[in-house]
Design an enzyme around this catalytic site. Structure first.
Site, mmCIF file in Angstrom:
data_model
loop_
_atom_site.group_PDB
_atom_site.id
_atom_site.type_symbol
_atom_site.label_atom_id
_atom_site.label_comp_id
_atom_site.label_asym_id
_atom_site.label_seq_id
_atom_site.Cartn_x
_atom_site.Cartn_y
_atom_site.Cartn_z
ATOM 1 N N CYS A 100 0.786 -1.017 -0.128
ATOM 2 C CA CYS A 100 0.026 -0.067 0.065
ATOM 3 C C CYS A 100 0.828 1.156 0.002
ATOM 4 O O CYS A 100 1.480 1.743 1.007
ATOM 5 C CB CYS A 100 -0.965 -0.012 1.171
ATOM 6 S SG CYS A 100 -2.016 1.595 1.122
ATOM 7 N N CYS A 150 -0.423 4.234 2.217
ATOM 8 C CA CYS A 150 -0.326 3.824 3.594
ATOM 9 C C CYS A 150 1.227 4.192 4.140
ATOM 10 O O CYS A 150 1.598 4.517 5.031
ATOM 11 C CB CYS A 150 -0.636 2.413 4.009
ATOM 12 S SG CYS A 150 -2.156 1.681 3.366
ATOM 13 N N ASP A 151 2.245 3.539 3.151
ATOM 14 C CA ASP A 151 3.501 3.426 3.536
ATOM 15 C C ASP A 151 4.634 4.605 2.802
ATOM 16 O O ASP A 151 5.680 4.386 3.094
ATOM 17 C CB ASP A 151 3.868 2.028 3.533
ATOM 18 C CG ASP A 151 3.101 1.039 4.592
ATOM 19 O OD1 ASP A 151 2.779 1.624 5.582
ATOM 20 O OD2 ASP A 151 2.944 -0.206 4.276
#
Ligand code: NDP
Length: 321
Positions: free
Chosen positions: A137, A140-141
């Site tokens: 992701c 997200c990261d």
């Protein structure tokens, strides 16, 4: 025993539905899962820092966020059962839900929040470097300091891969897009964006076969799918964007699914094709796939279930024998 509402799944969608339904005094019962679909709590349980969930100015660890949602669901009056649902029967009413521990629950309404699982390649070294360079992701990261001004790789050639590669150019010095064939599956507009981007290099017919590094990822070994030749690519990050699998195995014969297996919902609502059954979160959404959108649709499902129940039945009573 006939419950008012059973919620299946415990990611942001499931817990948010539980919070709203609990506060509406529906006394929801949540099957939060045990091992099917990963750890209870959903995909955020395997992420680290979450910096885009509103309300956490300094960011929050994924597992901590889910723990907070779980506590809030309990405090709102939900009953949580740490068990996997193994069968549902939506052909009878009240609906029947059976769990791995042989619990059979009847319910007047059901909200499905079983999520989707990002596909992984299960490469040698992957477990070690998961969250230490390997992720599924970018949103997200991507902002992890590991990737700042670094070279990173994205695997896949669909819209997700192209979108992730473009997104990651904000942080990385260079993004290597590893495509196993000699074509991109992504939409034409998205293709043009990556083909013309000076920070993105496409490696055609390239498949990662193993990952290497010390504490964190340092290198991905790649095989040419045509010649079989192997080479090493020095990267600090490897992002999988090879698709998601919706966790809909349980519902295949019972609910309308789209061609990719996601539950179909009607218009702007979370209603499925069966009255009394709603679906929220990634199990019905292959476009946004964010914790906040999952939580939002969990809220929608609880509000819709509450309205439907109050029209159909005399609710606001305790579960009846
Ligand atoms: P897709 O199934 O469209 O693409 C998956 C990609 O991963 C393909 O290029 C495929 O290669 C590759 N792949 C699959 N398995 C492997 C493997 N084992 N090793 C290497 N590569 C692999 O998935 P997406 O998640 O990209 O998209 C899913 C759906 O969601 C699509 O309909 C897409 O259009 C949609 N979507 C829409 C977005 C938007 O509108 N903004 C954003 C993201 C997704 P190959 O082509 O060779 O099979």
């Amino acid at each position: 025993m006939v419950e008012n509402l059973v919620i299946i799944g415990s990611g942001p969608a499931g817990y948010t539905a539980a919070i709203y339904a609990g506060r509406a005094q529906l006394q929801p019962v949540v099957f939060e899962g045990f091992s099917a679909g990963g750890i209870p709590g959903g995909q955020l349980m395997s992420t680290t820092e979450v910096e885009n969930f509103p309300g956490f100015a300094e960011g929050v660890q994924g597992p901590k966020l889910m723990q907070q949602m779980r506590q809030q669901a309990l405090r709102s009056g939900a009953t949580l059962i740490t068990d996997d649902v193994i069968a549902v029967d939506f052909t009878q009413y009240p609906f029947l839900i059976a769990s791995a521990d042989l619990l059979e629950v009847k319910a007047q309404a059901v909200i499905i929040c079983t999520g989707a699982t990002a596909k992984r390649l299960h490469l040698p070294g992957e477990e070690k470097f998961w969250n230490n360079g390997i992720s599924a992701c970018a949103i997200c990261d991507g902002a992890n300091p590991l990737f700042a001004n670094a070279d990173i790789a994205v695997v896949g050639g669909g819209d997700s891969a192209v979108e992730e590669a473009l997104y990651l150019t904000k942080y990385a010095r260079k993004v290597h897009l590893l495509v196993r064939s000699d074509r991109l599956r992504a939409s034409k507009t998205m293709q043009e964006r990556v083909l013309n981007h000076n920070q993105i290099q496409i490696h055609w017919r390239s498949l990662p076969i193993s990952t290497h590094g010390d504490e964190v990822l340092g290198c991905v070994r790649i095989q040419d799918t045509q010649t079989g030749m192997v080479s090493d690519l020095t990267v600090s990050g490897l992002f999988y964007a090879i698709g998601h699998t919706p966790n809909t195995g349980l519902f295949q014969e019972q609910l309308a699914l789209d061609e990719a297996g996601y539950i179909k919902t009607e218009g702007k609502s979370t209603a499925t094709n069966i009255p009394g059954v709603w679906a929220a979160g990634d199990v019905q959404d292959h476009i946004y796939r964010q914790a906040i959108t999952a939580a939002g649709s969990g809220c929608m499902a609880a509000l819709e279930a509450e309205r439907w129940l109050s029209q159909q039945h005399s609710v606001f009573i305790s579960a009846v024998a």
